[in-house]
Scaffold this motif. Structure first.
Motif, mmCIF file in Angstrom:
data_model
loop_
_atom_site.group_PDB
_atom_site.id
_atom_site.type_symbol
_atom_site.label_atom_id
_atom_site.label_comp_id
_atom_site.label_asym_id
_atom_site.label_seq_id
_atom_site.Cartn_x
_atom_site.Cartn_y
_atom_site.Cartn_z
ATOM 1 N N MET A 145 -8.670 0.438 -8.553
ATOM 2 C CA MET A 145 -7.672 0.734 -7.555
ATOM 3 C C MET A 145 -7.576 2.249 -7.477
ATOM 4 S SD MET A 145 -3.717 -0.495 -7.269
ATOM 5 C CE MET A 145 -4.179 -2.121 -7.725
ATOM 6 N N VAL A 146 -7.738 2.780 -6.279
ATOM 7 C CA VAL A 146 -7.727 4.234 -6.125
ATOM 8 C C VAL A 146 -6.621 4.734 -5.208
ATOM 9 C CG1 VAL A 146 -10.161 4.562 -6.671
ATOM 10 C CG2 VAL A 146 -9.481 4.122 -4.326
ATOM 11 N N ALA A 147 -5.951 3.843 -4.481
ATOM 12 C CA ALA A 147 -4.878 4.297 -3.597
ATOM 13 C C ALA A 147 -3.805 3.233 -3.476
ATOM 14 C CB ALA A 147 -5.426 4.620 -2.213
ATOM 15 N N LEU A 148 -2.589 3.705 -3.368
ATOM 16 C CA LEU A 148 -1.441 2.826 -3.179
ATOM 17 C C LEU A 148 -0.500 3.551 -2.223
ATOM 18 C CD1 LEU A 148 0.187 0.304 -4.080
ATOM 19 C CD2 LEU A 148 1.202 1.769 -5.814
ATOM 20 N N THR A 149 -0.137 2.887 -1.144
ATOM 21 C CA THR A 149 0.772 3.506 -0.182
ATOM 22 C C THR A 149 1.976 2.602 0.022
ATOM 23 O OG1 THR A 149 -0.346 2.498 1.711
ATOM 24 C CG2 THR A 149 -1.088 4.688 1.053
ATOM 25 N N PRO A 156 -5.492 1.037 7.670
ATOM 26 C CA PRO A 156 -6.145 2.337 7.930
ATOM 27 C C PRO A 156 -5.543 3.492 7.128
ATOM 28 C CG PRO A 156 -5.801 1.166 9.985
ATOM 29 C CD PRO A 156 -5.095 0.383 8.919
ATOM 30 N N VAL A 157 -4.224 3.510 6.974
ATOM 31 C CA VAL A 157 -3.576 4.571 6.202
ATOM 32 C C VAL A 157 -3.981 4.473 4.735
ATOM 33 C CG1 VAL A 157 -1.349 5.489 5.450
ATOM 34 C CG2 VAL A 157 -1.636 4.694 7.789
ATOM 35 N N THR A 158 -3.972 3.263 4.200
ATOM 36 C CA THR A 158 -4.336 3.065 2.805
ATOM 37 C C THR A 158 -5.801 3.437 2.568
ATOM 38 O OG1 THR A 158 -2.711 1.293 2.653
ATOM 39 C CG2 THR A 158 -4.349 1.397 0.907
ATOM 40 N N LEU A 159 -6.691 3.073 3.486
ATOM 41 C CA LEU A 159 -8.107 3.422 3.337
ATOM 42 C C LEU A 159 -8.318 4.926 3.413
ATOM 43 C CD1 LEU A 159 -9.950 0.642 5.334
ATOM 44 C CD2 LEU A 159 -9.897 1.001 2.869
ATOM 45 N N SER A 160 -7.556 5.591 4.254
ATOM 46 C CA SER A 160 -7.640 7.043 4.342
ATOM 47 C C SER A 160 -7.229 7.682 3.019
ATOM 48 C CB SER A 160 -6.746 7.542 5.476
ATOM 49 O OG SER A 160 -6.717 8.931 5.495
ATOM 50 N N CYS A 194 -9.623 9.875 0.356
ATOM 51 C CA CYS A 194 -9.245 11.181 -0.190
ATOM 52 C C CYS A 194 -9.246 11.161 -1.715
ATOM 53 C CB CYS A 194 -7.866 11.587 0.323
ATOM 54 S SG CYS A 194 -7.833 11.971 2.086
ATOM 55 N N ALA A 195 -8.728 10.084 -2.291
ATOM 56 C CA ALA A 195 -8.681 9.974 -3.753
ATOM 57 C C ALA A 195 -10.083 9.920 -4.346
ATOM 58 C CB ALA A 195 -7.890 8.729 -4.161
ATOM 59 N N LEU A 252 -5.514 -6.386 -11.778
ATOM 60 C CA LEU A 252 -4.881 -5.085 -11.607
ATOM 61 C C LEU A 252 -3.561 -5.178 -10.871
ATOM 62 C CD1 LEU A 252 -7.991 -2.909 -10.772
ATOM 63 C CD2 LEU A 252 -6.687 -2.939 -12.893
ATOM 64 N N ILE A 253 -3.452 -6.122 -9.943
ATOM 65 C CA ILE A 253 -2.204 -6.260 -9.201
ATOM 66 C C ILE A 253 -1.163 -6.841 -10.121
ATOM 67 C CG2 ILE A 253 -1.098 -7.425 -7.254
ATOM 68 C CD1 ILE A 253 -3.045 -5.241 -6.417
#
Length: 125
Positions: free
Chosen positions: A1-5, A18-22, A26-27, A124-125
């Motif tokens: 897991m590399v991003a959490l929004t 799309p926001v989470t993938l962005s 970046c991460a 992981l969740i």
């Protein structure tokens, strides 16, 4: 897991993807830069140089449009592993690109690597 929004409650999962993938992109880019710097010092975990390679998600993120949008990213190496909810038979008139994306995702779900990724996501969740 590399991003959490954190997204507004009135926005569906497919709209927030799309926001989470962005953020994930970046991460991963940042981690790749750190790994390149640390590589000179000693061994580090492997970080993909191409960015996000797999999108692993639960069935809340599954939609024709979302999979079609992500299929366009498949040209640069992004593959989907998104659980498919139980639905009635789909109708595909004039939606050949969406149909191809949904069927490709469905094929990937049956692979050993996809099943391992889904188990790992659940842990992981």
């Amino acid at each position: 897991m590399v991003a959490l929004t954190v997204q507004p409650a009135d926005r569906g999962d497919t709209a927030s993807m799309p926001v989470t993938l962005s953020e994930a992109g970046c991460a991963v880019t940042e981690l790749a830069g750190q790994a390149a710097q640390a590589d000179a010092v000693g061994p580090v975990e492997t970080v993909s140089e191409v960015g996000v390679e797999r999108v692993v998600a639960d069935k809340g993120y599954h939609s024709k449009q979302a999979l079609q949008d992500l299929a366009e990213l498949a040209e640069v190496g992004v593959r989907t592993v998104i659980a498919e909810p139980e639905r009635k038979r789909q109708k595909w008139p004039g939606q050949s690109a969406a149909q191809a994306a949904v069927y490709a995702n469905r094929r990937r779900l049956d692979t050993k690597s996809a099943k391992a990724l889904m188990r790992r996501r659940g842990e992981l969740i």
